[in-house]
Design a protein around this motif. Structure first.
Motif, PDB file in Angstrom:
ATOM      1  N   GLU A   1      38.495  51.713  51.514  1.00 45.36           N
ATOM      2  CA  GLU A   1      38.307  50.818  52.651  1.00 45.36           C
ATOM      3  C   GLU A   1      36.566  50.556  53.210  1.00 45.36           C
ATOM      4  O   GLU A   1      35.831  49.941  53.843  1.00 45.36           O
ATOM      5  CB  GLU A   1      38.413  52.635  53.967  1.00 45.36           C
ATOM      6  N   SER A   2      35.586  51.213  52.022  1.00 42.16           N
ATOM      7  CA  SER A   2      34.016  50.889  51.838  1.00 42.16           C
ATOM      8  C   SER A   2      34.028  49.799  51.192  1.00 42.16           C
ATOM      9  O   SER A   2      32.688  48.530  50.853  1.00 42.16           O
ATOM     10  CB  SER A   2      33.635  51.765  52.306  1.00 42.16           C
ATOM     11  N   VAL A   3      34.600  48.837  50.423  1.00 46.14           N
ATOM     12  CA  VAL A   3      34.243  48.614  49.335  1.00 46.14           C
ATOM     13  C   VAL A   3      34.911  47.082  49.393  1.00 46.14           C
ATOM     14  O   VAL A   3      36.592  47.360  49.504  1.00 46.14           O
ATOM     15  CB  VAL A   3      34.251  48.789  47.686  1.00 46.14           C
ATOM     16  N   THR A   4      34.677  46.086  49.691  1.00 47.91           N
ATOM     17  CA  THR A   4      35.849  44.372  49.435  1.00 47.91           C
ATOM     18  C   THR A   4      35.034  43.687  48.171  1.00 47.91           C
ATOM     19  O   THR A   4      33.713  43.365  48.207  1.00 47.91           O
ATOM     20  CB  THR A   4      35.670  44.102  50.737  1.00 47.91           C
ATOM     21  N   LEU A   5      36.013  44.131  47.152  1.00 45.02           N
ATOM     22  CA  LEU A   5      35.526  43.018  46.187  1.00 45.02           C
ATOM     23  C   LEU A   5      35.717  41.547  46.753  1.00 45.02           C
ATOM     24  O   LEU A   5      36.532  41.126  47.265  1.00 45.02           O
ATOM     25  CB  LEU A   5      36.537  43.148  45.062  1.00 45.02           C
ATOM     26  N   LEU A   6      34.571  40.748  45.563  1.00 43.02           N
ATOM     27  CA  LEU A   6      34.454  39.539  45.975  1.00 43.02           C
ATOM     28  C   LEU A   6      34.617  38.152  45.451  1.00 43.02           C
ATOM     29  O   LEU A   6      34.950  37.157  45.360  1.00 43.02           O
ATOM     30  CB  LEU A   6      33.654  38.516  47.097  1.00 43.02           C
ATOM     31  N   GLY A   7      34.361  39.630  43.488  1.00 41.97           N
ATOM     32  CA  GLY A   7      35.560  38.586  42.602  1.00 41.97           C
ATOM     33  C   GLY A   7      33.803  37.542  41.861  1.00 41.97           C
ATOM     34  O   GLY A   7      32.403  37.987  42.193  1.00 41.97           O
ATOM     35  N   GLY A   8      33.898  37.136  41.112  1.00 46.89           N
ATOM     36  CA  GLY A   8      32.000  36.385  40.393  1.00 46.89           C
ATOM     37  C   GLY A   8      31.810  37.072  39.054  1.00 46.89           C
ATOM     38  O   GLY A   8      32.634  37.453  39.036  1.00 46.89           O
ATOM     39  N   LYS A   9      30.871  36.341  38.654  1.00 44.89           N
ATOM     40  CA  LYS A   9      30.312  37.046  37.194  1.00 44.89           C
ATOM     41  C   LYS A   9      29.127  36.748  37.052  1.00 44.89           C
ATOM     42  O   LYS A   9      28.980  35.253  37.339  1.00 44.89           O
ATOM     43  CB  LYS A   9      30.821  37.257  36.286  1.00 44.89           C
TER      44      LYS A   9
END
Length: 245
Positions: free
Chosen positions: A209-217
């Motif tokens: 609920e508190s984390v949204t992964l955006l991707g990238g590196k």
């Protein structure tokens, strides 16, 4: 009338990414963007932004968009981070699997092997052995119980080192399984948004609920981390590794 840079800045701001004007200027100067539709240009900018170091590409404009400087304070029993806070991953550790099992999983991959049930199966490229003489040895016992089936998997929970645009670092502990958070799946330099998270005794409690992964590196950091992972695990076993963040 707003400029293209203003429009693009507004689009990225709406995604909780306070982009640096200098970074935007550089991005817009690298190609002929005047004839590119804004939605397509936004996607391109977002892709490139997620592969940068946030310390160089973002400028925090509000206290709620960065971590508290005293986030490590162990005397603070509990506090809330309303966010959203854009962060990048500097390290990920599987704290639910023994270090030896993780080392063995890496070494199996180095030998070209994988685990299937209790068998260790040597993997070959299609066509390398047409007669099907694949080597399979019974691993026996419970030597691999609880171990990931290969070095690209991890059981979790995970411990992450996170960093905001100001450079402040924090430890995050995965409280409930978060899809996409796994060793060798979450790249070093990957970006995420933290919102309405709880900090307990200096550690961020990470939940779906508190984390949204955006991707990238960050390519250089990711390659170095992967190359040195086995050595770091062995250092922990021998007690010679350095702690902290």
């Amino acid at each position: 009338m707003s400029t293209l840079q203003d429009q693009l800045n507004a689009q990225l701001q709406s995604k909780s990414l306070p982009v640096s004007p200098a970074w935007l200027t550089t991005f817009l100067s690298t190609g002929t963007h005047q004839r590119t539709p804004l939605p397509a240009l936004t996607k391109t900018a977002l892709f490139r932004l997620l592969n940068t170091d946030f310390r160089e590409s973002l400028i925090p404009r509000a206290p709620t968009s960065v971590l508290p400087v005293d986030i490590f304070d162990p005397t603070a029993q509990e506090r809330r981070l309303p966010g959203p806070i854009p962060l990048q991953v500097l390290d990920i550790e599987d704290i639910g699997t023994s270090i030896w099992n993780q080392v063995e999983a890496i070494e199996r991959i180095e030998r070209g092997e994988a685990v299937r049930g209790r068998e260790i199966v040597r993997t070959v490229n299609v066509g390398d052995e047409q007669d099907g003489n694949n080597e399979a040895d019974n691993a026996g016992g419970n030597a691999n119980a609880g171990a990931p089936t290969n070095a690209n998997e991890s059981n979790g929970p995970h411990r992450l080192i996170l960093q905001d645009a100001r450079g402040t670092r924090a430890v995050g502990i995965e409280m409930n399984q978060i899809n996409g958070v796994a060793v060798m799946q979450l790249s070093i330099g990957s970006k995420l948004l933290l919102k309405n998270a709880t900090v307990a005794r200096g550690m961020i409690l990470l939940t779906p609920e508190s984390v949204t992964l955006l991707g990238g590196k960050i390519e250089v950091m990711d390659l170095a981390w992967k190359a040195g992972r086995k050595a770091r695990l062995l250092e922990k076993i021998t007690g010679t590794g350095a702690g902290g963040v």
